[in-house]
Write a protein that holds these residues in place. Structure first.
Motif, mmCIF file in Angstrom:
data_model
loop_
_atom_site.group_PDB
_atom_site.id
_atom_site.type_symbol
_atom_site.label_atom_id
_atom_site.label_comp_id
_atom_site.label_asym_id
_atom_site.label_seq_id
_atom_site.Cartn_x
_atom_site.Cartn_y
_atom_site.Cartn_z
ATOM 1 N N SER A 162 -19.117 10.334 76.937
ATOM 2 C CA SER A 162 -18.585 10.811 75.664
ATOM 3 C C SER A 162 -19.590 11.625 74.859
ATOM 4 C CB SER A 162 -18.079 9.633 74.821
ATOM 5 O OG SER A 162 -17.138 10.064 73.859
ATOM 6 N N LYS A 163 -20.866 11.518 75.190
ATOM 7 C CA LYS A 163 -21.881 12.298 74.480
ATOM 8 C C LYS A 163 -21.810 13.765 74.890
ATOM 9 C CE LYS A 163 -26.828 12.283 73.328
ATOM 10 N NZ LYS A 163 -27.314 13.550 73.886
ATOM 11 N N HIS A 164 -21.655 13.985 76.188
ATOM 12 C CA HIS A 164 -21.477 15.346 76.698
ATOM 13 C C HIS A 164 -20.489 15.278 77.862
ATOM 14 C CE1 HIS A 164 -24.781 13.737 79.186
ATOM 15 N NE2 HIS A 164 -25.485 13.664 78.092
ATOM 16 N N ILE B 106 -15.612 4.865 80.603
ATOM 17 C CA ILE B 106 -16.186 5.687 79.539
ATOM 18 C C ILE B 106 -17.502 5.071 79.085
ATOM 19 C CG2 ILE B 106 -15.901 6.505 77.162
ATOM 20 C CD1 ILE B 106 -12.925 6.724 77.668
ATOM 21 N N GLY B 107 -18.498 5.918 78.888
ATOM 22 C CA GLY B 107 -19.776 5.486 78.321
ATOM 23 C C GLY B 107 -20.102 6.341 77.120
ATOM 24 N N SER B 108 -20.579 5.726 76.051
ATOM 25 C CA SER B 108 -20.930 6.508 74.861
ATOM 26 C C SER B 108 -22.203 7.308 75.072
ATOM 27 C CB SER B 108 -21.101 5.586 73.652
ATOM 28 O OG SER B 108 -22.264 4.777 73.785
ATOM 29 N N ASP B 109 -23.100 6.797 75.944
ATOM 30 C CA ASP B 109 -24.431 7.395 76.107
ATOM 31 C C ASP B 109 -25.106 7.504 74.736
ATOM 32 O OD1 ASP B 109 -26.651 8.506 77.284
ATOM 33 O OD2 ASP B 109 -25.663 10.338 77.978
ATOM 34 N N ALA B 110 -24.891 6.482 73.920
ATOM 35 C CA ALA B 110 -25.392 6.491 72.543
ATOM 36 C C ALA B 110 -26.916 6.501 72.515
ATOM 37 C CB ALA B 110 -24.877 5.272 71.792
ATOM 38 N N ASP C 43 -18.735 5.027 70.467
ATOM 39 C CA ASP C 43 -18.096 6.282 70.064
ATOM 40 C C ASP C 43 -17.552 6.960 71.319
ATOM 41 O OD1 ASP C 43 -17.320 8.772 69.225
ATOM 42 O OD2 ASP C 43 -19.121 9.195 68.058
ATOM 43 N N PHE C 44 -16.292 6.741 71.583
ATOM 44 C CA PHE C 44 -15.637 7.245 72.798
ATOM 45 C C PHE C 44 -14.735 8.442 72.507
ATOM 46 C CE2 PHE C 44 -15.586 3.149 75.642
ATOM 47 C CZ PHE C 44 -16.963 3.067 75.538
#
Length: 239
Positions: free
Chosen positions: A180-182, A202-206, A214-215
């Motif tokens: 979800s980050k990119h 899904i991974g936020s890669d926060a 944050d998806f």
């Protein structure tokens, strides 16, 4: 967009690598969101820029173990590791995985160009030379050898053969990430993965605590592909 409940986020970073917040802050944000589980999955030692290794990695794993005990009954705190493809079919996935609940594997630009394939990775990621089938064969062989659980951001930095990767992932029981980050996958590619029977996660890669869970970007892509019901770590409430 239907109402969505996020069950867990397994791809977050902290100040142990190139994130901004502590593991505790990531966990607190996940609790605030009502997630069932959250993980910190720092970059493994093969990444020369952000890799966490040695005593620093030991400290992180100990901190996560303590957080797991502290937050028991509120949220499941898990320990992951985002590993790197180093050479054709070879990665830095640790042989002893006792401290890790799961392993993420992907291509990253921080791999030292110490062999022919690593030089190919570097050239393609910066200059755009592409061999999608070979790239896919390499990462899936490394994933099979290291028993990876998730492939992070397919098509980020290096192009892969999505249909072939999905077939391999299905056979190996590996989930392919919509990051979800990119978002590195088009809706058409996401649909291809689902059509080939591979798991989607899904991974936020926060990299900041406020981005845990944050998806939004990934959910938009998955909704466009018509596969929200295929994402393993969300629940579609209605719609």
């Amino acid at each position: 967009m239907p109402e969505i409940r996020i069950k867990y986020d397994l791809h977050t970073h902290t100040y142990y690598s190139h994130g901004k917040n502590s593991p505790r802050e990531n966990v607190l944000r996940a609790v605030e969101l009502g997630l069932d589980a959250v993980a910190v999955s720092e970059h493994a030692e093969g990444n020369m820029y952000y890799g966490v290794r040695g005593k620093k990695l030991e400290k992180l794993n100990l901190e996560l173990a303590e957080l797991r005990k502290e937050f028991e009954g509120k949220i499941d705190v898990r320990t992951g590791l985002e590993c790197n493809v180093l050479d054709f079919g070879r990665s830095d996935i640790p042989k002893n995985r006792d401290e890790y609940d799961f392993i993420i594997l992907g291509y990253h630009r921080g791999v030292p160009p110490t062999n022919r394939f690593a030089c190919h990775i570097l050239a393609e990621s910066y200059l755009g030379f592409s061999d999608p089938k070979k790239n896919t064969e390499s990462i899936m062989l490394a994933a099979e050898r290291g028993k990876a659980n998730i492939i992070s951001h397919p098509n980020e930095y290096l192009r892969v053969d999505i249909a072939y990767m999905a077939d391999c992932a299905r056979q190996l029981g590996i989930a392919l990430e919509i990051n979800s980050k990119h978002v590195s996958l088009s809706p058409e590619e996401i649909k291809t993965i689902a059509d080939h029977g591979a798991k989607l996660i899904i991974g936020s890669d926060a990299h900041r605590a406020e981005k845990v869970g944050d998806f939004d970007n990934a959910l938009i892509a998955a909704a466009s592909a018509g596969v929200l019901d295929k994402i393993v770590n969300i629940e579609v409430i209605n719609g």
